[in-house]
Design a protein around this motif. Sequence first.
Motif, short mmCIF file in Angstrom:
data_model
loop_
_atom_site.label_atom_id
_atom_site.label_comp_id
_atom_site.label_asym_id
_atom_site.label_seq_id
_atom_site.Cartn_x
_atom_site.Cartn_y
_atom_site.Cartn_z
N GLY A 125 34.88 22.15 39.37
CA GLY A 125 36.18 22.63 39.80
C GLY A 125 36.42 22.60 41.29
N ARG A 126 35.41 22.90 42.09
CA ARG A 126 35.56 22.92 43.55
C ARG A 126 34.28 22.39 44.16
NH1 ARG A 126 38.88 28.39 45.37
NH2 ARG A 126 40.67 28.08 43.99
N PRO A 127 34.34 21.96 45.41
CA PRO A 127 33.13 21.42 46.03
C PRO A 127 31.97 22.41 45.98
CG PRO A 127 35.03 20.90 47.36
CD PRO A 127 35.51 21.84 46.30
N PHE A 128 30.96 22.04 45.22
CA PHE A 128 29.82 22.92 44.98
C PHE A 128 29.11 23.30 46.27
CE2 PHE A 128 26.69 24.90 42.53
CZ PHE A 128 25.42 24.45 42.86
N SER A 129 29.04 22.38 47.20
CA SER A 129 28.31 22.64 48.44
C SER A 129 29.00 23.65 49.35
CB SER A 129 28.10 21.32 49.20
OG SER A 129 29.34 20.72 49.49
N ASN A 130 30.18 24.11 48.99
CA ASN A 130 30.87 25.16 49.75
C ASN A 130 30.37 26.55 49.40
OD1 ASN A 130 32.43 23.22 50.95
ND2 ASN A 130 34.32 23.74 49.87
N TYR A 131 29.52 26.65 48.37
CA TYR A 131 29.16 27.93 47.81
C TYR A 131 27.66 28.19 47.87
CZ TYR A 131 33.85 27.77 45.90
OH TYR A 131 35.21 27.69 45.76
N ALA A 132 27.32 29.37 48.35
CA ALA A 132 25.98 29.87 48.10
C ALA A 132 25.94 30.36 46.65
CB ALA A 132 25.64 31.01 49.05
N MET A 133 24.77 30.29 46.06
CA MET A 133 24.64 30.64 44.65
C MET A 133 23.63 31.77 44.46
SD MET A 133 26.73 28.58 43.22
CE MET A 133 26.27 28.85 41.50
N GLY A 134 23.92 32.58 43.47
CA GLY A 134 23.00 33.67 43.15
C GLY A 134 22.72 33.74 41.67
N TRP A 135 21.61 34.37 41.35
CA TRP A 135 21.26 34.69 39.96
C TRP A 135 21.10 36.20 39.86
CZ3 TRP A 135 21.15 31.48 35.80
CH2 TRP A 135 21.10 30.11 36.03
N PHE A 136 21.68 36.75 38.81
CA PHE A 136 21.56 38.17 38.51
C PHE A 136 21.13 38.31 37.06
CE2 PHE A 136 23.44 40.23 42.25
CZ PHE A 136 24.00 39.13 42.88
N ARG A 137 20.70 39.49 36.71
CA ARG A 137 20.36 39.73 35.32
C ARG A 137 20.77 41.15 34.94
NH1 ARG A 137 13.70 40.12 35.32
NH2 ARG A 137 13.53 42.23 36.19
N GLN A 138 20.98 41.34 33.66
CA GLN A 138 21.34 42.66 33.16
C GLN A 138 20.69 42.88 31.82
OE1 GLN A 138 25.56 43.51 33.10
NE2 GLN A 138 25.15 45.71 33.17
N ALA A 139 19.86 43.90 31.76
CA ALA A 139 19.21 44.30 30.52
C ALA A 139 20.05 45.39 29.86
CB ALA A 139 17.81 44.82 30.82
N PRO A 140 19.91 45.56 28.56
CA PRO A 140 20.69 46.58 27.86
C PRO A 140 20.49 47.96 28.47
CG PRO A 140 19.62 45.14 26.29
CD PRO A 140 19.08 44.77 27.63
N GLY A 141 21.60 48.63 28.74
CA GLY A 141 21.54 49.97 29.28
C GLY A 141 21.22 50.07 30.76
N LYS A 142 21.10 48.91 31.42
CA LYS A 142 20.75 48.92 32.84
C LYS A 142 21.85 48.25 33.66
CE LYS A 142 15.74 49.00 32.25
NZ LYS A 142 14.44 48.37 32.67
N GLU A 143 21.84 48.51 34.95
CA GLU A 143 22.78 47.88 35.85
C GLU A 143 22.39 46.44 36.13
OE1 GLU A 143 24.17 51.86 38.36
OE2 GLU A 143 23.17 50.19 39.36
N ARG A 144 23.39 45.68 36.55
CA ARG A 144 23.11 44.29 36.92
C ARG A 144 22.18 44.27 38.13
NH1 ARG A 144 27.92 40.07 36.35
NH2 ARG A 144 27.74 41.06 34.30
#
Length: 123
Positions: free
Chosen positions: A25-44
Amino acid sequence: VQLQACGGGFVQAERSVRLSCAASGRPFSNYAMGWFRQAPGKEREFVGAISRGGSTTSYGDFVKGRFSISRDNAKTTVSLQMNSLRPEDTAVYYCAAVGRSYGSSWSHEYGYWGQGTQVTVSS
């Protein structure tokens, strides 16, 4: 930018899984990328991030050298290699994009999110 994560599934403890996130959709190289995770009952939770050029990475404290983030700007993908998995790594994993040079550990700073992919680690 639209994000699509894939690669999750069931895995035994101490094994490895590689997650991928495809952007469009948009130039990918314009964006820093992150990974997050969320377990049941816990915050991201912040897993890690990579700068838009790919030269700088950062990780959550719990990673302790087990995970690695990389990106291929030509293929507009970012990957999360997870080794030595533990049952407590079980979660839905999300990729996210922020329109600046470097990523952040703060989820609210990311404006674009993928749908998440489930990783289940059995003992």
